[in-house]
Design a protein around this motif. Structure first.
Motif, PDB file in Angstrom:
ATOM      1  N   ASP A   1      28.424 -17.795 -10.434  1.00 30.60           N
ATOM      2  CA  ASP A   1      27.693 -18.467  -9.273  1.00 30.60           C
ATOM      3  C   ASP A   1      26.369 -18.246  -8.685  1.00 30.60           C
ATOM      4  O   ASP A   1      26.756 -17.452  -7.470  1.00 30.60           O
ATOM      5  N   CYS A   2      25.670 -19.286  -9.514  1.00 30.12           N
ATOM      6  CA  CYS A   2      24.347 -18.786  -8.628  1.00 30.12           C
ATOM      7  C   CYS A   2      23.523 -20.217  -7.665  1.00 30.12           C
ATOM      8  O   CYS A   2      23.014 -20.324  -7.566  1.00 30.12           O
ATOM      9  N   GLY A   3      24.747 -21.200  -7.970  1.00 34.35           N
ATOM     10  CA  GLY A   3      23.650 -22.498  -7.231  1.00 34.35           C
ATOM     11  C   GLY A   3      23.690 -23.618  -9.086  1.00 34.35           C
ATOM     12  O   GLY A   3      24.619 -23.482  -9.342  1.00 34.35           O
ATOM     13  N   GLU A   4      22.627 -24.421  -8.706  1.00 37.34           N
ATOM     14  CA  GLU A   4      22.787 -24.871  -9.639  1.00 37.34           C
ATOM     15  C   GLU A   4      21.655 -24.588 -10.601  1.00 37.34           C
ATOM     16  O   GLU A   4      20.316 -24.459 -10.325  1.00 37.34           O
ATOM     17  N   VAL A   5      22.239 -24.327 -12.197  1.00 39.66           N
ATOM     18  CA  VAL A   5      21.700 -23.274 -13.441  1.00 39.66           C
ATOM     19  C   VAL A   5      20.639 -24.841 -14.430  1.00 39.66           C
ATOM     20  O   VAL A   5      21.995 -25.714 -14.538  1.00 39.66           O
ATOM     21  N   HIS A   6      19.837 -24.853 -14.804  1.00 41.17           N
ATOM     22  CA  HIS A   6      19.641 -25.795 -15.687  1.00 41.17           C
ATOM     23  C   HIS A   6      18.612 -24.429 -16.954  1.00 41.17           C
ATOM     24  O   HIS A   6      17.698 -23.902 -16.895  1.00 41.17           O
ATOM     25  N   GLY A   7      19.004 -25.383 -17.913  1.00 36.16           N
ATOM     26  CA  GLY A   7      18.379 -24.420 -18.911  1.00 36.16           C
ATOM     27  C   GLY A   7      18.060 -25.113 -20.519  1.00 36.16           C
ATOM     28  O   GLY A   7      17.890 -24.688 -21.115  1.00 36.16           O
ATOM     29  N   ASP A   8      18.500 -26.775 -20.116  1.00 34.41           N
ATOM     30  CA  ASP A   8      17.387 -27.480 -20.759  1.00 34.41           C
ATOM     31  C   ASP A   8      16.338 -27.772 -21.056  1.00 34.41           C
ATOM     32  O   ASP A   8      15.469 -27.130 -20.413  1.00 34.41           O
ATOM     33  N   ALA A   9      15.836 -27.910 -22.527  1.00 33.73           N
ATOM     34  CA  ALA A   9      14.280 -28.503 -22.444  1.00 33.73           C
ATOM     35  C   ALA A   9      13.513 -28.594 -21.438  1.00 33.73           C
ATOM     36  O   ALA A   9      12.680 -28.028 -20.806  1.00 33.73           O
ATOM     37  N   GLY A  10      14.049 -30.211 -20.977  1.00 37.42           N
ATOM     38  CA  GLY A  10      12.992 -30.888 -20.355  1.00 37.42           C
ATOM     39  C   GLY A  10      13.493 -30.378 -18.840  1.00 37.42           C
ATOM     40  O   GLY A  10      11.840 -30.003 -18.223  1.00 37.42           O
ATOM     41  N   ARG A  11      14.106 -29.153 -18.199  1.00 38.20           N
ATOM     42  CA  ARG A  11      13.623 -28.514 -16.814  1.00 38.20           C
ATOM     43  C   ARG A  11      12.820 -27.025 -17.402  1.00 38.20           C
ATOM     44  O   ARG A  11      12.053 -26.936 -16.473  1.00 38.20           O
ATOM     45  N   ARG A  12      12.753 -26.327 -18.057  1.00 37.03           N
ATOM     46  CA  ARG A  12      12.354 -25.467 -18.577  1.00 37.03           C
ATOM     47  C   ARG A  12      10.441 -25.729 -18.723  1.00 37.03           C
ATOM     48  O   ARG A  12       9.450 -25.607 -17.969  1.00 37.03           O
ATOM     49  N   ALA A  13      10.703 -27.535 -19.501  1.00 39.26           N
ATOM     50  CA  ALA A  13       9.045 -27.803 -19.217  1.00 39.26           C
ATOM     51  C   ALA A  13       8.589 -27.794 -18.087  1.00 39.26           C
ATOM     52  O   ALA A  13       7.566 -27.782 -17.887  1.00 39.26           O
ATOM     53  N   GLN A  14       8.815 -28.494 -17.260  1.00 35.15           N
ATOM     54  CA  GLN A  14       8.568 -28.820 -16.217  1.00 35.15           C
ATOM     55  C   GLN A  14       8.186 -27.818 -15.089  1.00 35.15           C
ATOM     56  O   GLN A  14       7.531 -27.667 -14.270  1.00 35.15           O
ATOM     57  N   TYR A  15       8.634 -26.325 -15.397  1.00 34.37           N
ATOM     58  CA  TYR A  15       8.281 -25.587 -15.038  1.00 34.37           C
ATOM     59  C   TYR A  15       7.505 -23.861 -15.205  1.00 34.37           C
ATOM     60  O   TYR A  15       8.166 -23.001 -15.362  1.00 34.37           O
ATOM     61  N   ALA A  16       7.024 -24.912 -15.894  1.00 34.99           N
ATOM     62  CA  ALA A  16       5.987 -24.047 -17.532  1.00 34.99           C
ATOM     63  C   ALA A  16       4.763 -23.388 -16.788  1.00 34.99           C
ATOM     64  O   ALA A  16       4.479 -23.056 -17.134  1.00 34.99           O
ATOM     65  N   ALA A  17       4.837 -24.055 -16.025  1.00 35.33           N
ATOM     66  CA  ALA A  17       3.171 -24.242 -15.144  1.00 35.33           C
ATOM     67  C   ALA A  17       3.218 -24.273 -13.861  1.00 35.33           C
ATOM     68  O   ALA A  17       4.587 -24.806 -12.808  1.00 35.33           O
ATOM     69  N   ASP A  18       2.521 -24.510 -13.294  1.00 36.35           N
ATOM     70  CA  ASP A  18       2.064 -24.319 -11.252  1.00 36.35           C
ATOM     71  C   ASP A  18       0.572 -24.787 -11.609  1.00 36.35           C
ATOM     72  O   ASP A  18      -0.060 -25.841 -12.073  1.00 36.35           O
ATOM     73  N   ALA A  19      -0.459 -24.686 -10.182  1.00 40.20           N
ATOM     74  CA  ALA A  19      -1.596 -25.356 -10.217  1.00 40.20           C
ATOM     75  C   ALA A  19      -2.395 -24.481 -10.227  1.00 40.20           C
ATOM     76  O   ALA A  19      -3.855 -24.557 -10.377  1.00 40.20           O
ATOM     77  N   SER A  20      -1.967 -22.929 -11.184  1.00 41.89           N
ATOM     78  CA  SER A  20      -3.323 -22.717 -12.006  1.00 41.89           C
ATOM     79  C   SER A  20      -3.490 -22.840 -13.670  1.00 41.89           C
ATOM     80  O   SER A  20      -3.316 -23.582 -13.941  1.00 41.89           O
TER      81      SER A  20
END
Length: 996
Positions: free
Chosen positions: A45-64
Motif C-alpha cells: 500500500d505504497c501508492g502508485e507503483v511502477h517497475g516496468d522498463a519504460g518507467r525505470r528508464a524515464q527515471y534513470a537520469a535527472d539534469a546531471s
C-alpha cells in the motif's frame, strides 16, 4: 512532536550501500530484484507503483551527467504511502531516493533502489497564514503554485531558482536552493521554519529551532526522537570551534551538511540543519516556510562590461545599493541565444562582452533616482562600458528569460558543440569572484575546455556548462582531472564546491579537498545519527560515489546501430546524440501555459512519461539497448509517444531544441515498417488522397459520416467515437479557382498560393479569401500544377517513405516558380511549416527543396515584409488570436501582430499553448479526453467568454475545428477577416507602389 519506530528488523548497511554502486542489482542473481521489489511495494500500500522498463528508464537520469536505473518508481498519494514505502524498503534493504521535479544537476535525484517521486500527487498546499506570513506545504508542491497562492495575499516565497515553474519545495529544501533574489531574501534554509520528516527507520519528527530547555525536555523522554536529538546535541557540543570557524562562512557555502545550525547561538535549528542534505538524512512529509512581502515596484538596470572578469570585479562596489538581484552573464550565452532561437527578439544590450542584471525594489517614485545612482556607481568600476535602465516590463521579462533559460541554453555552445554540467555551481565570497573567475578561465584553457559563464554574481556563485568529452576514455579522464583541480582552486579562494545545486555525485568525492578529514568525519557522524543503515540516497555527501562513475554518456557503452531516414544534421546524424539533447532542466514540465506550447499532454496528465523530457529520455535509453532492449520495436517507447501531439512546440520552447515530433516520426517509421499500422494511420495519414476521392461525391460521403453508419465508420478508421467528422465542401477550392477569371491588375507580379488539402476540401472559403487579399495587394495568384501535397499527414504518422516521394514531387513541381522568384504563400500553418522545415529534411541535400523552404511565407509575412506601399483595410473590431503550434515553432506570430495592428484591430493573443486537436491526434481513438482537456485549459474557455462581437482568429484548420466542435463559436482565418473588410474597400490604383 511525535515519534514512531518501524519494527525490529534492520537491513544490512553494507548491502544497502552496495546497491548504490553500478551493477549491484545484476550482482544479486537471476531472481529479478526489480520485480520482487515492485511486488512488495504494491502489496505494501505504497501508492502508485511502477517497475516496468519504460518507467525505470524515464527515471534513470535527472539534469546531471549521471545515470542510475532504479528498481522501481513510486508515486505516493498520501502521507501513509510515504511511510509504507519506507517500511517496505527498509525491510528489503533497498535504498530510497526522494525526487521532486528531477532538475538536480548533480545526480542526487537518481538512485539504483526505489525512486519516490513526490511531485505528482504529494503536492498540496496545506495551509497559508497571511498574517503570520507562513505557508505549510507537502514537499511535491511546485514553487510557482505556492507563489500564485501567496500572491493572492501580496506575499511570495523568497528563493526563486530559474526552474521555479517546475521545481518543488522538497527539492529546494534538499539542495538549499537560492535563485536570483537570495541577495535580498536568502537561501531556502533562511526561509524554512519547521519540517516534519521521517527517517529510514520510521521515526517521525517535527523539527525546528530549540532552546536548551526544550532540548533537555526532549532528551528526557527517552524514545527514538530523544536518542536522535541527544546524539546531535553531543556532536555539536564537542565540535563548537569547528562548527563556528569552518561552516557557514559566507551565504553560498552550501556544500556538505549545514552543521552550523546546531550551534546554540543559532538555536539548535534541526530544520535548517536538514536543509541541503539532499535526501540523505530523512524524507520530508511537510514543510512550514516563511513568506515575504515583495516591494511595490521594481526596476532592472543592465550594466555592460568588457568581459565577465571585469563584471565580477565590480560586484563588491555595487552590493551596497540595496539590490534585489545581481546576476551576470557573458557574451557566449547571448551568442547561443542568437544562434538557436531565430524567432526570439534578441533585445539590444549595452555594448559589452558581459553584463550584470541588477534589480532594484521599492517605491516607484524612488526607483529612477536609485537606478541612476547605481549606473553612476558602476561607471566608477573598471571595465564598465555602459548601462541602461529598462523601464518596459515586457522587455525586462524577455531579458530575464535569457538568464532563466541559461541552464538549458548553455548546453550547446555557439558552434553547436555539447556542453555539460559537472562544474556549474561553485561559489566564492563575492570579493574574491574576479580572482576566481580569472584563474578558472586559465584552468579551462589549460585543459582545452570552453563554456558559457553566467550566474549569481552578487553572491559569488558561477554557473558554467563545459564541453567535456564523455565519449572517450581520454575525455572522461580529462573531466576528472579538471574538476579535481577546480575544487582545489575554489578551496584556495575560501569558497564552496556547491553554491545552490548541492554536491550529489558531481562533487561529493571532492569535498575532502574543501573541508579536510576532520570536517568530513563530522559529516559522517551526522549522517550516521540520522541514517545508520545508509538507506537514504546513499553515495551522496559521505561515502561518495566516484565523480566519474555512472556517467550517462560513457565510452563503456556502445549504442545500438540505428540508421535513420531523417538526417539530424544538428546532431551529426546521430540519433542517440539527438535524444541526449535533453539535459533534464525540465522546462517541459511547466503545467501552466506561459506563452509557449510545450508540452500539451504533460499539462493534462502531469505524468513524466508524457513530458518532452520523459519521451526524450526513453528514446535515449532505447539507443543504449540496456533497459529498453528491442530498439525501434520497443512498445515502451511507442506507448510513451502515443500522447505526443506532434505539435512541434518543444522544438521552439525547449532551451536545447529537443524535437520529439521529429523523433516520433522517425520512430513510427521504423516501428511499423513492414507491419500493420493502427487504423488511424491509414484513415488520417492518407487523408489527402482519400479527400480527393471524397471530393467526387462529397454529399454522399457527408451523408454517410452523419448517418447511423457513422459509429462503424469511425471504428474502422480508428477515429474517436466522440468526434464529429468534418464535412467535405460541395466544391473544392481548386475546382473554383480553375474556373474563375483573375481579378486585380497583378502589378506586383505572380505569387504561388499553396493549396493545402484541409482548406481545399473542407474550408475552401479560406483559400478564396486568400486569393481576394493577394489580388487586392496587387499580386497575380497562381496555384501549383496538378494536385500537390506537403506530406504532413504521412510525416506525423511516421510513413516517411511515402512522405519523401510526395515531397520530391512537390519540390519538383514548384521548382520553376521558385526559380523564377515567386513567393509561395501558405494559409494553413501546419502545411506552411512542413514546406519550411520538413521537406528540406526529407529531401536532404535537394536544392529545390531548400529553395522552396526559403521561398515559403505566411500571408502576414508577405503582406508585412514584402508588400511595400500596400495599405490594409481599417477594421474597427476586437479579436482574440490562437497561434497554431507549428506557426509558433517556425515563423512565430510577430508578422500577424504587426498586420493586425496596422489594420487597427484590438487583438489579444491567447496564452493558450496547443488547441489540443493537433491534426490527426484529437481525432484518434483514445485521445479524445486529452485533446479536449488541452483545449479546455485556456483556449475554449476564452472563446466562450469572448463578447459576441469579438472575432476569434485561428488560422489552423485543427484549431478552428476544435473551436467549432467544443463551443458555439466559429474560428476565423486572418485572410477571411481581411477579405470581409475588402468587400467594402475596392482596389485602388493609389495602393500601387510608387514608380522608382
Amino acid at each position: 512532536m511525535t515519534a514512531t519506530a518501524q519494527g525490529p528488523q534492520r537491513p544490512d548497511a553494507a548491502t544497502v550501500r552496495g546497491m548504490a554502486r553500478p551493477d549491484a542489482a545484476t550482482a544479486r542473481g537471476p531472481q529479478r530484484l526489480d520485480a520482487a521489489v515492485t511486488e512488495a511495494l504494491t502489496r505494501g500500500d505504497c501508492g502508485e507503483v511502477h517497475g516496468d522498463a519504460g518507467r525505470r528508464a524515464q527515471y534513470a537520469a535527472d539534469a546531471s551527467n549521471y545515470r542510475q536505473v532504479p528498481l522501481a518508481v513510486v508515486f505516493p498519494r498520501e502521507r501513509r504511502h510515504v511511510l509504507n514505502t519506507i517500511a517496505v524498503c527498509r525491510r528489503l534493504g533497498v535504498p530510497i531516493t526522494s525526487r521532486g521535479a528531477g532538475t538536480s544537476t548533480s545526480g542526487q535525484a537518481i538512485g539504483s533502489g526505489v525512486v519516490m517521486d513526490l511531485s505528482r500527487y504529494f503536492n498540496r498546499l496545506l495551509a497559508l497564514d497571511p498574517e503570520a506570513g507562513t505557508a505549510t506545504v507537502r514537499p511535491g508542491i511546485v514553487l510557482d503554485d505556492l507563489q500564485r497562492a501567496a500572491a493572492e495575499h501580496g506575499l511570495l516565497f523568497g528563493p526563486d531558482p530559474s526552474t521555479h515553474s517546475r521545481c518543488t519545495l522538497g527539492g529546494m529544501i534538499g539542495n538549499n536552493a537560492c535563485g536570483s533574489h537570495s541577495v535580498a531574501w536568502g537561501r531556502t534554509a533562511e526561509n524554512v521554519l519547521e519540517l516534519e520528516v521521517v527517517t529510514y527507520r520510521g521515526t517521525v519528527l517535527r523539527l525546528g529551532e530549540m532552546t536548551q530547555g526544550e532540548i533537555d525536555a526532549a532528551i528526557a523522554v527517552g524514545d527514538d526522537r530523544a536518542h536522535l536529538i541527544a546524539s546531535l546535541h553531543r556532536l555539536a557540543e564537542r565540535n563548537l570551534a569547528t562548527l563556528r570557524t569552518r561552516l557557514g562562512r559566507f551565504p553560498r557555502q552550501v556544500s556538505g551538511y549545514a552543521l552550523e545550525h546546531l550551534l546554540p547561538e543559532r538555536r539548535f535549528n534541526l530544520a535548517r540543519a536538514l536543509v541541503g542534505s539532499e535526501g540523505t538524512l530523512a524524507v520530508i512529509l511537510s514543510a512550514t516556510v516563511r513568506l515575504v512581502s515583495p516591494p511595490p515596484a521594481r526596476a532592472l538596470v543592465v550594466l555592460g562590461y568588457r568581459d565577465a572578469c571585469a563584471a565580477a570585479d565590480a560586484v563588491p562596489g555595487l552590493l551596497g545599493h540595496r539590490l534585489l538581484a545581481l546576476e551576470g552573464l557573458d557574451q557566449a550565452l547571448t551568442d547561443i541565444v542568437t544562434r538557436t532561437e531565430t524567432r526570439r527578439t534578441i533585445d539590444t544590450l549595452p555594448e559589452a562582452r558581459a553584463w550584470l542584471f541588477a534589480e532594484l525594489g521599492g517605491e516607484e517614485e524612488q526607483l529612477p533616482r536609485r537606478a541612476e545612482e547605481l549606473v553612476a556607481a558602476a561607471g566608477q568600476t573598471a571595465g564598465f562600458t555602459g548601462g541602461e535602465i529598462v523601464t518596459d516590463p515586457v522587455r525586462a521579462r524577455r531579458l530575464w528569460r535569457i538568464r532563466e533559460d541559461g541552464a538549458g541554453l548553455a548546453t550547446r555552445l555557439p558552434d553547436g558543440s555539447e556542453a555539460w554540467p559537472g562544474w556549474e555551481d561553485a561559489a566564492v565570497p563575492p570579493e574574491r569572484l574576479g580572482s576566481y573567475l580569472r584563474q578558472l578561465t586559465e584552468l579551462l584553457a589549460r585543459h582545452h575546455l570552453r563554456g558559457a559563464v553566467y550566474g549569481h554574481f552578487g553572491e559569488g556563485c558561477l554557473h558554467v556548462r563545459i564541453n567535456f568529452d564523455f565519449t572517450t576514455e581520454h575525455g572522461t579522464a580529462g573531466f576528472r582531472a579538471f574538476v579535481t583541480e577546480a575544487a582545489a582552486l575554489v578551496a584556495a579562494h575560501g569558497g564552496s564546491l556547491s553554491g545552490e545545486h548541492g554536491d550529489g555525485q558531481a562533487r561529493s568525492e571532492l569535498l575532502p579537498l574543501m573541508y579536510g578529514p576532520a570536517v568530513m568525519a563530522l559529516f559522517q557522524q551526522f549522517k550516521d545519527v540520522w541514517d545508520p543503515d545508509n538507506g537514504l540516497n546513499p553515495g551522496m555527501i559521505v561515502d561518495p560515489l566516484p565523480v566519474d562513475g555512472n556517467l550517462r554518456v560513457s565510452p563503456h557503452r556502445t549504442p545500438l546501430p540505428l540508421t535513420t531516414v531523417l538526417p539530424f544534421h544538428a546532431d551529426d546524424g546521430d540519433f542517440a546524440k539527438a535524444t541526449r539533447r535533453c539535459v533534464g532542466v525540465g522546462k517541459c514540465r511547466t503545467a501552466a501555459p506561459r506563452g509557449d506550447v510545450m508540452c500539451p499532454s504533460y499539462r493534462v496528465t502531469l505524468d513524466e512519461k508524457d513530458s518532452t523530457r520523459g519521451r526524450a529520455r526513453l528514446l535515449y535509453e532505447m539507443t543504449q539497448g540496456e533497459v529498453i532492449t528491442d530498439g525501434w520495436r520497443s512498445t515502451e517507447v511507442r506507448d510513451a509517444l502515443d500522447l505526443c501531439l506532434s505539435c512541434k512546440g518543444c522544438s521552439a520552447d525547449c532551451p536545447v531544441g529537443v524535437d520529439v515530433a521529429t523523433y516520433k516520426s522517425e520512430f513510427l517509421h521504423h516501428h511499423y515498417r513492414r507491419r500493420i499500422r493502427p487504423a488511424s494511420h491509414y484513415s488520417m495519414g492518407w487523408l489527402p488522397l482519400l479527400s480527393r476521392v471524397a471530393a467526387r461525391m462529397p454529399r454522399l460521403v457527408n451523408a454517410l459520416t452523419a448517418s447511423r453508419l457513422a459509429p462503424a465508420i469511425k471504428r474502422l478508421g480508428g477515429i474517436a467515437a466522440e468526434r464529429e467528422v468534418p464535412r467535405f465542401a460541395d466544391r473544392t477550392f481548386l475546382a473554383w479557382f480553375r474556373a474563375r477569371t483573375p481579378g486585380g491588375d497583378g502589378h506586383r507580379g505572380p505569387v504561388v498560393l499553396w493549396v493545402d488539402s484541409f482548406n481545399n476540401h473542407f474550408t475552401p472559403d479560406v483559400l478564396k479569401a486568400g486569393v481576394a487579399v493577394l489580388e487586392h495587394a496587387g499580386y497575380r495568384v497562381h496555384v501549383p500544377p496538378g494536385t500537390q501535397c506537403c506530406g504532413l499527414t504521412w510525416i506525423t504518422t511516421g510513413q516517411l517513405g511515402i512522405a519523401r516521394r510526395i515531397a520530391r514531387r512537390t519540390a519538383t513541381a514548384l521548382a520553376p516558380a521558385v526559380r523564377a522568384g515567386m513567393p509561395v504563400v501558405g494559409l494553413e500553418p501546419s502545411c506552411t511549416a512542413a514546406l519550411k522545415t520538413d521537406l528540406p529534411e526529407l529531401l536532404d541535400g535537394d536544392t529545390d527543396a531548400r529553395a522552396l523552404a526559403r521561398s515559403t511565407l505566411t500571408l502576414a509575412e508577405l503582406l508585412v515584409h514584402h508588400t511595400v506601399g500596400w495599405r490594409p483595410p481599417h477594421i474597427d473590431t476586437r479579436s482574440i488570436s490562437q497561434t497554431h503550434c507549428h506557426q509558433h515553432a517556425t515563423s512565430g506570430f510577430s508578422a500577424d501582430s504587426a498586420l493586425l495592428d496596422a489594420m487597427g484591430v484590438d487583438n489579444s493573443v491567447l496564452n493558450s499553448g496547443c488547441c489540443g486537436l493537433a491534426g490527426n491526434f484529437g481525432f484518434e481513438r483514445g485521445h479524445y479526453d486529452v485533446s479536449v482537456a488541452a483545449g479546455e485549459q485556456i483556449l475554449l474557455p476564452a472563446v466562450r467568454a469572448a463578447a459576441p462581437d469579438t472575432v476569434v482568429l485561428a488560422d489552423g484548420f485543427s484549431c478552428r475545428t476544435q473551436i467549432t466542435q467544443r463551443t458555439d463559436r466559429a474560428g476565423t482565418h486572418l485572410a477571411e477577416l481581411i477579405a470581409r473588410a475588402l468587400r467594402h474597400q475596392p482596389f485602388s490604383s493609389a495602393d500601387k507602389e510608387p514608380a522608382p
